[in-house]
Scaffold this motif. Structure first.
Motif, short mmCIF file in Angstrom:
data_model
loop_
_atom_site.label_atom_id
_atom_site.label_comp_id
_atom_site.label_asym_id
_atom_site.label_seq_id
_atom_site.Cartn_x
_atom_site.Cartn_y
_atom_site.Cartn_z
N PRO A 1 20.93 25.78 1.49
CA PRO A 1 22.24 26.93 1.26
C PRO A 1 22.26 28.09 2.26
CG PRO A 1 20.84 27.75 -0.77
CD PRO A 1 20.07 25.81 0.19
N GLU A 2 20.98 27.97 2.89
CA GLU A 2 21.37 28.98 3.93
C GLU A 2 21.50 28.67 5.12
OE1 GLU A 2 19.77 32.33 3.84
OE2 GLU A 2 19.46 31.91 2.37
N THR A 3 21.95 26.88 5.48
CA THR A 3 22.76 26.65 5.79
C THR A 3 23.66 27.30 6.41
OG1 THR A 3 21.28 24.91 7.41
CG2 THR A 3 22.91 24.59 7.55
N ILE A 4 25.02 26.66 4.66
CA ILE A 4 26.32 27.02 4.46
C ILE A 4 26.61 28.33 4.84
CG2 ILE A 4 27.73 26.70 2.83
CD1 ILE A 4 25.72 24.05 1.26
N LYS A 5 25.38 29.47 4.34
CA LYS A 5 25.37 30.86 4.35
C LYS A 5 25.95 31.04 6.11
CE LYS A 5 23.09 32.27 0.71
NZ LYS A 5 21.72 33.10 0.20
N GLY A 6 25.43 30.38 6.56
CA GLY A 6 24.99 30.06 8.23
C GLY A 6 26.56 29.88 9.12
N CYS A 7 27.15 28.97 8.15
CA CYS A 7 28.43 28.24 8.60
C CYS A 7 29.73 29.09 8.09
CB CYS A 7 28.37 27.05 8.26
SG CYS A 7 27.94 25.85 8.06
N CYS A 8 29.64 30.12 7.10
CA CYS A 8 29.93 31.24 6.93
C CYS A 8 30.58 32.35 7.42
CB CYS A 8 29.85 31.71 5.10
SG CYS A 8 29.91 30.41 3.60
N ILE A 9 28.93 32.80 8.41
CA ILE A 9 29.19 34.04 8.68
C ILE A 9 29.57 33.62 9.83
CG2 ILE A 9 27.02 35.41 9.85
CD1 ILE A 9 25.87 34.91 7.93
N GLU A 10 29.41 32.46 10.55
CA GLU A 10 29.91 32.02 11.57
C GLU A 10 31.19 32.02 12.28
OE1 GLU A 10 29.93 30.66 16.09
OE2 GLU A 10 28.83 32.05 14.64
N ILE A 11 32.36 31.34 10.43
CA ILE A 11 33.32 31.20 10.58
C ILE A 11 33.69 32.20 10.82
CG2 ILE A 11 34.97 30.38 9.64
CD1 ILE A 11 33.45 27.83 8.35
N ASN A 12 33.44 33.04 9.68
CA ASN A 12 34.08 34.58 9.41
C ASN A 12 33.93 35.36 11.54
OD1 ASN A 12 34.43 34.47 7.71
ND2 ASN A 12 32.59 35.37 6.53
N ARG A 13 32.76 34.82 11.97
CA ARG A 13 32.85 36.20 13.44
C ARG A 13 33.87 35.62 14.43
NH1 ARG A 13 31.14 34.51 18.26
NH2 ARG A 13 30.53 32.21 17.83
N LEU A 14 33.68 33.66 14.27
CA LEU A 14 34.83 33.27 15.12
C LEU A 14 37.03 33.16 14.62
CD1 LEU A 14 33.21 29.62 14.71
CD2 LEU A 14 34.10 30.59 16.69
N GLU A 15 36.31 33.70 13.34
CA GLU A 15 37.86 34.44 13.25
C GLU A 15 38.03 35.72 13.50
OE1 GLU A 15 41.06 36.13 11.31
OE2 GLU A 15 38.98 36.89 10.97
N ASN A 16 37.35 36.40 13.80
CA ASN A 16 37.59 37.69 14.30
C ASN A 16 37.83 37.48 15.79
OD1 ASN A 16 36.62 39.30 12.13
ND2 ASN A 16 34.87 39.30 12.52
N GLN A 17 37.22 37.05 16.78
CA GLN A 17 37.62 36.24 18.10
C GLN A 17 38.39 35.85 18.06
OE1 GLN A 17 33.89 34.03 19.88
NE2 GLN A 17 35.74 33.63 21.13
N ALA A 18 39.81 34.99 17.04
CA ALA A 18 40.96 34.73 17.40
C ALA A 18 41.65 35.81 17.48
CB ALA A 18 40.82 34.00 16.13
N ASP A 19 40.62 36.68 16.61
CA ASP A 19 42.24 38.10 16.46
C ASP A 19 42.26 38.68 17.63
OD1 ASP A 19 42.77 37.39 13.52
OD2 ASP A 19 41.63 39.16 13.03
N GLU A 20 40.94 39.32 18.15
CA GLU A 20 40.78 39.23 19.95
C GLU A 20 41.88 38.91 20.50
OE1 GLU A 20 36.98 39.82 20.56
OE2 GLU A 20 36.11 41.83 18.45
N ILE A 21 41.70 37.80 20.47
CA ILE A 21 42.42 36.88 20.96
C ILE A 21 43.88 36.81 21.04
CG2 ILE A 21 42.73 34.37 22.30
CD1 ILE A 21 40.14 33.15 21.62
N LEU A 22 44.79 37.62 19.94
CA LEU A 22 45.64 37.20 19.99
C LEU A 22 46.67 38.66 20.07
CD1 LEU A 22 48.13 36.44 18.27
CD2 LEU A 22 47.62 37.49 16.11
N SER A 23 45.09 39.40 19.84
CA SER A 23 45.60 40.68 20.45
C SER A 23 45.82 41.02 21.78
CB SER A 23 44.28 41.81 19.61
OG SER A 23 44.63 41.79 18.28
N LYS A 24 44.84 40.35 22.30
CA LYS A 24 45.07 40.50 23.83
C LYS A 24 46.39 39.65 24.31
CE LYS A 24 40.06 41.10 24.85
NZ LYS A 24 38.65 40.18 25.15
N ALA A 25 46.92 38.41 24.14
CA ALA A 25 47.66 37.67 24.14
C ALA A 25 49.07 38.23 23.82
CB ALA A 25 47.27 36.34 23.07
#
Length: 209
Positions: free
Chosen positions: A140-164
């Motif tokens: 389960p820790e691997t899946i939790k890690g995936c969740c955390i990373e996907i959330n981080r990437l979504e935040n990164q996409a939000d930042e890209i959208l703001s700059k764009a």
């Protein structure tokens, strides 16, 4: 009873379908990156993307059909439905964002489109890893890690959208603003849909581990 207790053969079909959907998500993300790396023959590349979207739809429809006729499921029917829908939505928004390139006759991608493609590809890989872990939930820790990373990437996409958008609104051409804003938002929504997948992962972990 937890997921690990179910070993009857009919349960395997849902995991197989999830894994096939996740593979299609990765193929679509790979193709999106390829489009922006070599921005040529876009109509043909979009045809390939549409083929992937059709395959994704077929997997989703099969999952819903299996769900309707299966009495005992390895995880909650609602979880199966939510995960199927979320995976299909990721593919749909990659496809629709790509289609915008043709509709709006985009001559060359910009740094923001390339940034979105990179984020989507990374999130797709996390989705594939997370889906693979659902069969047994032994890690389960691997899946939790995936969740955390996907959330981080979504935040990164939000930042890209703001700059764009900040950059876009410096232009005086309303047509360009409409076209690019639509494309940016479609690709950002694709990352939102990746986060929806992560939310389902988290729900399954809470219930079954």
């Amino acid at each position: 009873m937890g997921l690990k207790s179910w070993v009857v053969p009919q349960d395997k079909i849902f995991f197989e379908l999830f894994e096939e959907q996740a593979e299609i998500v990765c193929e679509a993300a790979d193709l999106l990156q390829n489009i922006f790396t070599d921005y040529t023959d876009i109509p043909e590349k979009y045809r390939q993307m549409k083929d992937l979207e059709h395959r994704g739809d077929a997997m989703a429809h099969r999952a819903y059909e299996e769900l309707n006729r299966t009495f005992i499921t390895p995880i909650e029917p609602e979880e199966i439905s939510r995960l199927t829908t979320a995976l299909d939505d990721v593919i749909d928004f990659i496809d629709s964002g790509t289609n915008m390139l043709l509709i709006y006759e985009i001559e060359q991608p910009d740094e923001f489109m390339i940034g979105f493609a990179s984020v989507i590809r990374q999130a797709a890989e996390e989705i594939r890893t997370g889906v693979a872990g659902l069969r047994t939930l032994n890690d389960p820790e691997t899946i939790k890690g995936c969740c955390i990373e996907i959330n981080r990437l979504e935040n990164q996409a939000d930042e890209i959208l703001s700059k764009a958008l900040q950059n876009l609104f410096k232009t005086k051409d309303p047509v360009i603003i409409i076209k690019l804003k639509d494309i940016y938002e479609h690709f950002e929504i694709a990352t939102d849909k990746c986060e929806d997948v992560a939310d389902v992962f988290a729900s399954i972990l809470i219930r079954h581990t």
